[in-house]
Structures are given as C-alpha cells and as structure tokens.
Scaffold this active site. Sequence first.
Site, mmCIF file in Angstrom:
data_model
loop_
_atom_site.group_PDB
_atom_site.id
_atom_site.type_symbol
_atom_site.label_atom_id
_atom_site.label_comp_id
_atom_site.label_asym_id
_atom_site.label_seq_id
_atom_site.Cartn_x
_atom_site.Cartn_y
_atom_site.Cartn_z
ATOM 1 N N ASN A 19 -17.613 8.721 -37.433
ATOM 2 C CA ASN A 19 -17.729 7.448 -36.719
ATOM 3 C C ASN A 19 -19.106 7.405 -36.068
ATOM 4 O OD1 ASN A 19 -17.498 5.174 -35.192
ATOM 5 N ND2 ASN A 19 -15.874 5.957 -33.839
ATOM 6 N N LYS A 62 -20.540 4.857 -34.752
ATOM 7 C CA LYS A 62 -20.616 3.910 -33.631
ATOM 8 C C LYS A 62 -21.876 3.051 -33.749
ATOM 9 C CE LYS A 62 -17.754 7.038 -31.030
ATOM 10 N NZ LYS A 62 -17.250 7.500 -29.754
ATOM 11 N N HIS A 87 -9.904 1.188 -32.191
ATOM 12 C CA HIS A 87 -10.622 2.289 -31.532
ATOM 13 C C HIS A 87 -10.653 2.001 -30.029
ATOM 14 C CE1 HIS A 87 -13.813 4.911 -30.139
ATOM 15 N NE2 HIS A 87 -13.607 5.633 -31.235
ATOM 16 N N GLU A 89 -12.816 2.217 -27.834
ATOM 17 C CA GLU A 89 -13.983 1.471 -27.319
ATOM 18 C C GLU A 89 -13.828 -0.022 -27.593
ATOM 19 O OE1 GLU A 89 -16.997 3.906 -29.180
ATOM 20 O OE2 GLU A 89 -16.432 5.553 -27.855
ATOM 21 N N GLU A 113 -6.791 9.858 -30.486
ATOM 22 C CA GLU A 113 -8.033 10.117 -29.757
ATOM 23 C C GLU A 113 -7.785 9.946 -28.262
ATOM 24 O OE1 GLU A 113 -11.654 9.424 -32.437
ATOM 25 O OE2 GLU A 113 -11.059 7.461 -31.728
ATOM 26 N N GLY A 154 -16.505 11.517 -26.511
ATOM 27 C CA GLY A 154 -17.890 11.497 -26.062
ATOM 28 C C GLY A 154 -18.137 12.257 -24.767
ATOM 29 N N SER A 205 -14.596 14.609 -29.171
ATOM 30 C CA SER A 205 -15.476 15.777 -29.038
ATOM 31 C C SER A 205 -15.143 16.904 -30.012
ATOM 32 C CB SER A 205 -15.483 16.290 -27.593
ATOM 33 O OG SER A 205 -15.916 15.274 -26.705
HETATM 34 P P1 PGA Z 1 -16.697 11.853 -30.186
HETATM 35 O O1 PGA Z 1 -16.135 10.418 -30.682
HETATM 36 O O2 PGA Z 1 -16.486 12.813 -31.311
HETATM 37 O O3 PGA Z 1 -18.143 11.613 -29.879
HETATM 38 O O4 PGA Z 1 -15.907 12.226 -28.982
HETATM 39 C C1 PGA Z 1 -14.952 10.317 -31.410
HETATM 40 C C2 PGA Z 1 -14.604 8.866 -31.600
HETATM 41 O O5 PGA Z 1 -14.770 8.072 -30.673
HETATM 42 O O6 PGA Z 1 -14.144 8.471 -32.696
#
Ligand code: PGA
Length: 242
Positions: A16, A18, A94, A96, A160, A166, A202
């Site tokens: 991903n 982003k 997601h 976000e 998640e 993140g 993460s």
């Molecule tokens: P991250 O993001 O690995 O940077 O924590 C995962 C995601 O949001 O899909």
Amino acid sequence: MYHRSMTTRRPLIAANWKMHSVPNEATEQSSVYRPTAKVDTIVFPTFVHLLQCISNGLPVGAQAGHPIDAGAHTGDVSMAMLKELGCTHVLCGHSERRQHHHESNEDVAAQVTAALAHHLTPILCIGETEAERDEGIAETIVYMQLQQLPLEQLTIIAYEPIWAIGTGNTASPEDAETMHAFIRSKLPDATQDTTRILYGGSMKPSNATQLLAQPNIDGGLVGGASLKPEEFKQIVEIASTL
Ligand code: PGA
C-alpha cells in the site's frame, strides 16, 4: 481452532503505497514487486500511478473506489473505471479513508458490493483504534465492521489495528492471531478456510517472520516498508519460507 491450509491459502503480500510515488524499483526492476512461485503480490499505487504499474505488468489494485459508476462526485474514481483501466483489486474501507473521508460501514459495504459487481476483488480493511482496544471492545468493533457485507463473496480481508498503522508499533503475533482467528470464526462455513486474512500495521522484515508464522495470518498489507524495495522483497521471501 483454525489452521492454515497451504493448499487453499497462498500467502499474499500487498504493497500500500498510499499518497507516495512509485518506488523506482517498481518501474526499473519490478521483479521485487512481482508474485513468486509461492507468494502472491499486489501493489496499490495512487490513482495517477495505476496505469504505469499496470503497463509494467504488475498485479495492481486501487486504494479506493466509488460505488457509483459515473456522476457528480468530484475527485472520485469509480469501480467501473478502475476495472476498465486494468485493476484487479481494490481496498475498501482502509482506516485512513474511514477517518479522513468519513467512510462509514455502510459506505464500505456499498464499495464492496460495487467492486464485486465489476469483477474487482475487494480487500475489506477493518480494525480498531487504540482507545477501543484499551476499552476491551476491539472484537465488538471488528465484528460490527463485518456486518452488512456479502461475506461469502469476500476472498481477502485485511485486519489493521489503527494504532499499529504507520506508528512502528506492531500488534504482538499472539494478539494479531487471536483477532485473525476471531475474524475467521465469523466467516460463513463455505469460505471460512479459504478467505485470506492479511495483517497490516507496521509489518517489516524484523517482525514479519513471527506474524506470518501464525496459522490465521495469511499475508500482509504493508505500508511504510513496501516503499523500500529491499524490505518488501525480504517480507515476500519470509512469506515464501513459511
Ligand atoms: P504501515 O501501513 O505498514 O505503514 O503501518 C499499513 C497500511 O496502512 O496499510
């Protein structure tokens, strides 16, 4: 207890990206991001980078899609358009998007339904906040996020935990496994053994071995580490050894 059946659930490591550009290696040595004999991969670039990745022969999904085929929705791209472009997958819900675009469980259900109608594979993203986990209602939240969905048609789910995205804080393999097993127990009998449940939050080479070794963790939705080709490659290698 549910156990991984390698014959039915191939590991899937998804990148991903982003709102970041495509890593150079995805265009120059795209082998890093390609599926291997044992592991499926998918990349999720921004809308403007989709075509570049599709042209380069990578398996490509979109980070979001609007359920309505066309209309007055400034800034949106429809599932129909994503399919026409050559996407095979789409992320739905997601965290976000839920947070910054106020997508509700109902909105996410409409996206999943539209994706399926256009023969895109939806990846349903679910997960609780830190406050919800602290309150002891993580499973309730996740259970609610699984409602109103055509679960028997879902082939990929990403768990998640929002507090792990993140942040560098990963769920412990045990906590992640407990939630993955809980999610699997809520799936219909017909798809309980085949639906792939990815972990996101993460994931990186240093924790991927333990996470991916869990029987109900079938892969990862990887953000930060997927932008570093060497780290993504290592995670795919780890997945292929389990
Ligand atoms: P991250 O993001 O690995 O940077 O924590 C995962 C995601 O949001 O899909």
